[in-house]
Design a protein around this motif. Structure first.
Motif, mmCIF file in Angstrom:
data_model
loop_
_atom_site.group_PDB
_atom_site.id
_atom_site.type_symbol
_atom_site.label_atom_id
_atom_site.label_comp_id
_atom_site.label_asym_id
_atom_site.label_seq_id
_atom_site.Cartn_x
_atom_site.Cartn_y
_atom_site.Cartn_z
ATOM 1 N N ARG A 219 -0.068 -3.748 -6.957
ATOM 2 C CA ARG A 219 0.999 -2.924 -7.546
ATOM 3 C C ARG A 219 0.756 -1.448 -7.258
ATOM 4 O O ARG A 219 1.658 -0.716 -6.894
ATOM 5 C CB ARG A 219 1.054 -3.168 -9.055
ATOM 6 N N ARG A 220 -0.510 -1.041 -7.389
ATOM 7 C CA ARG A 220 -0.856 0.360 -7.126
ATOM 8 C C ARG A 220 -0.717 0.689 -5.637
ATOM 9 O O ARG A 220 -0.244 1.769 -5.276
ATOM 10 C CB ARG A 220 -2.297 0.643 -7.569
ATOM 11 N N LEU A 221 -1.142 -0.222 -4.778
ATOM 12 C CA LEU A 221 -1.112 0.019 -3.332
ATOM 13 C C LEU A 221 0.322 0.112 -2.815
ATOM 14 O O LEU A 221 0.609 0.842 -1.871
ATOM 15 C CB LEU A 221 -1.886 -1.086 -2.594
ATOM 16 N N GLN A 222 1.208 -0.607 -3.469
ATOM 17 C CA GLN A 222 2.615 -0.586 -3.080
ATOM 18 C C GLN A 222 3.211 0.820 -3.234
ATOM 19 O O GLN A 222 4.098 1.197 -2.495
ATOM 20 C CB GLN A 222 3.373 -1.568 -3.983
ATOM 21 N N LYS A 223 2.697 1.542 -4.215
ATOM 22 C CA LYS A 223 3.241 2.875 -4.501
ATOM 23 C C LYS A 223 2.392 3.998 -3.914
ATOM 24 O O LYS A 223 2.683 5.166 -4.122
ATOM 25 C CB LYS A 223 3.339 3.070 -6.023
ATOM 26 N N ALA A 224 1.308 3.610 -3.215
ATOM 27 C CA ALA A 224 0.354 4.623 -2.753
ATOM 28 C C ALA A 224 0.848 5.365 -1.512
ATOM 29 O O ALA A 224 1.659 4.850 -0.739
ATOM 30 C CB ALA A 224 -0.983 3.948 -2.459
ATOM 31 N N SER A 225 0.333 6.571 -1.336
ATOM 32 C CA SER A 225 0.623 7.347 -0.130
ATOM 33 C C SER A 225 -0.163 6.730 1.029
ATOM 34 O O SER A 225 -1.100 5.959 0.815
ATOM 35 C CB SER A 225 0.174 8.794 -0.331
ATOM 36 N N ASP A 226 0.212 7.085 2.256
ATOM 37 C CA ASP A 226 -0.502 6.571 3.432
ATOM 38 C C ASP A 226 -1.974 6.957 3.395
ATOM 39 O O ASP A 226 -2.844 6.178 3.773
ATOM 40 C CB ASP A 226 0.150 7.102 4.716
ATOM 41 N N ASP A 227 -2.225 8.158 2.918
ATOM 42 C CA ASP A 227 -3.605 8.652 2.837
ATOM 43 C C ASP A 227 -4.418 7.808 1.854
ATOM 44 O O ASP A 227 -5.546 7.409 2.134
ATOM 45 C CB ASP A 227 -3.574 10.134 2.413
ATOM 46 N N GLU A 228 -3.817 7.497 0.729
ATOM 47 C CA GLU A 228 -4.496 6.681 -0.291
ATOM 48 C C GLU A 228 -4.713 5.256 0.211
ATOM 49 O O GLU A 228 -5.761 4.647 -0.016
ATOM 50 C CB GLU A 228 -3.659 6.656 -1.576
ATOM 51 N N LEU A 229 -3.707 4.740 0.915
ATOM 52 C CA LEU A 229 -3.803 3.395 1.491
ATOM 53 C C LEU A 229 -4.980 3.309 2.452
ATOM 54 O O LEU A 229 -5.752 2.361 2.432
ATOM 55 C CB LEU A 229 -2.518 3.059 2.253
ATOM 56 N N LYS A 230 -5.094 4.331 3.294
ATOM 57 C CA LYS A 230 -6.185 4.345 4.278
ATOM 58 C C LYS A 230 -7.536 4.350 3.564
ATOM 59 O O LYS A 230 -8.452 3.611 3.916
ATOM 60 C CB LYS A 230 -6.028 5.580 5.186
ATOM 61 N N LYS A 231 -7.624 5.187 2.532
ATOM 62 C CA LYS A 231 -8.885 5.289 1.770
ATOM 63 C C LYS A 231 -9.230 3.958 1.103
ATOM 64 O O LYS A 231 -10.386 3.543 1.076
ATOM 65 C CB LYS A 231 -8.773 6.382 0.703
ATOM 66 N N TYR B 165 -7.638 6.150 -8.942
ATOM 67 C CA TYR B 165 -7.597 4.841 -9.609
ATOM 68 C C TYR B 165 -7.288 3.725 -8.607
ATOM 69 O O TYR B 165 -7.925 2.662 -8.626
ATOM 70 C CB TYR B 165 -6.547 4.880 -10.732
ATOM 71 N N THR B 166 -6.339 3.963 -7.720
ATOM 72 C CA THR B 166 -5.939 2.944 -6.727
ATOM 73 C C THR B 166 -7.122 2.509 -5.862
ATOM 74 O O THR B 166 -7.314 1.319 -5.607
ATOM 75 C CB THR B 166 -4.808 3.501 -5.832
ATOM 76 N N VAL B 167 -7.917 3.482 -5.419
ATOM 77 C CA VAL B 167 -9.077 3.185 -4.574
ATOM 78 C C VAL B 167 -10.139 2.454 -5.407
ATOM 79 O O VAL B 167 -10.715 1.452 -4.973
ATOM 80 C CB VAL B 167 -9.650 4.484 -3.956
ATOM 81 N N ALA B 168 -10.376 2.924 -6.627
ATOM 82 C CA ALA B 168 -11.400 2.334 -7.502
ATOM 83 C C ALA B 168 -11.043 0.901 -7.900
ATOM 84 O O ALA B 168 -11.905 0.020 -7.888
ATOM 85 C CB ALA B 168 -11.589 3.202 -8.748
ATOM 86 N N ILE B 169 -9.778 0.650 -8.209
ATOM 87 C CA ILE B 169 -9.387 -0.705 -8.632
ATOM 88 C C ILE B 169 -9.416 -1.674 -7.442
ATOM 89 O O ILE B 169 -9.740 -2.856 -7.599
ATOM 90 C CB ILE B 169 -7.999 -0.719 -9.362
ATOM 91 N N THR B 170 -9.137 -1.157 -6.252
ATOM 92 C CA THR B 170 -9.234 -1.999 -5.045
ATOM 93 C C THR B 170 -10.685 -2.425 -4.833
ATOM 94 O O THR B 170 -10.974 -3.599 -4.571
ATOM 95 C CB THR B 170 -8.706 -1.244 -3.800
ATOM 96 N N ALA B 171 -11.607 -1.478 -4.994
ATOM 97 C CA ALA B 171 -13.034 -1.792 -4.856
ATOM 98 C C ALA B 171 -13.472 -2.781 -5.943
ATOM 99 O O ALA B 171 -14.155 -3.765 -5.666
ATOM 100 C CB ALA B 171 -13.859 -0.512 -4.943
#
Ligand code: NFM
Length: 229
Positions: free
Chosen positions: A194-206, A137-143
């Protein structure tokens, strides 16, 4: 992670930190020569028509992508407000598609004969990849935010004071450049932050890689209209 710390220190979101870091690419997507030519009134109408026809096809593919983000928000989000914001976006697409049909009619474009160009095919392929349940969801909402924000910033620039946008293109610019759409983009940005703040480093990179990919696809999308210059 360094950027995370930067965002926290300056009290700005991750998305703003990334936009500053990738300013050149972001400006490339939001201040493209096509947009600048609308703003200064030198636009070649054939270029505009190419964009309009191709964008109609893109928006048709954007509908299921938006619905997939809605589903992810419903399943994964910790905050119910997300679903309402995204639902507003999904709901407005019906009117948008009708508008494309009317606008195409006005310009004598037969939408059923439009053939997607390579840049459009590539961008729609990215949307399709993003629809996969494996994409977080974090990656999709960022896009999703980035796709909407590029149009908002681009077309808002064409209706700013001092712009010489031709009267017959003002309605197009208002569609994405209006304040309501701007507010909607800010709501999406807040969700993404809000989602990115709680994301893992791997998710952030993606998510960051996805943001860059969206911006590159937007530049290529505008570039399609150059075939007519
Ligand atoms: C290529 C592209 N990017 C973003 C948008 C804006 N979203 C929905 O309308 C759009 N219409 N087309």
């Amino acid at each position: 992670m360094e950027e995370k710390a930067k965002a926290e220190e300056k009290k700005i979101g991750m998305t703003e930190t990334w936009l500053r870091k990738h300013r050149l690419l972001y400006d490339g997507a939001t201040r493209h020569p096509l947009i600048l030519s609308i703003r200064d009134g030198t636009i070649n109408i054939a270029s505009f028509k190419t964009w309009l026809a191709q964008d109609y096809l893109f928006v048709r593919a954007f509908v299921p992508f938006s619905a997939s983000v809605l589903i992810k928000a419903w399943k994964e989000s910790d905050e119910s407000g997300d679903v309402e914001v995204i639902l507003g976006g999904v709901a407005s697409l019906e009117d948008e598609i009708s508008w494309f049909k009317r606008e195409a009619n006005k310009w004598g474009i037969s939408l059923s004969d439009v053939v997607p160009q390579q840049a459009n095919i590539n961008y729609c392929r990215l949307l399709e990849k993003l629809m996969s349940p494996e994409v977080e969801y974090t990656v999709a909402i960022t896009a999703f935010w980035a796709i909407e924000a590029v149009y908002q910033e681009s077309f808002a620039h064409c209706i700013e004071e001092g712009s010489k946008t031709p009267a017959e293109l003002k309605e197009t610019c208002m569609r994405w450049g209006n304040e309501g759409f701007g507010q909607y983009c800010q709501s999406l940005q807040k969700i993404a932050d809000r989602r990115l703040q709680k994301a893992s480093d791997d998710e952030l990179k993606k998510a960051e890689v996805m943001l860059l990919s969206v911006l590159e696809h937007e530049v290529e999308f505008w570039n399609m209209s150059r075939g007519n210059v």
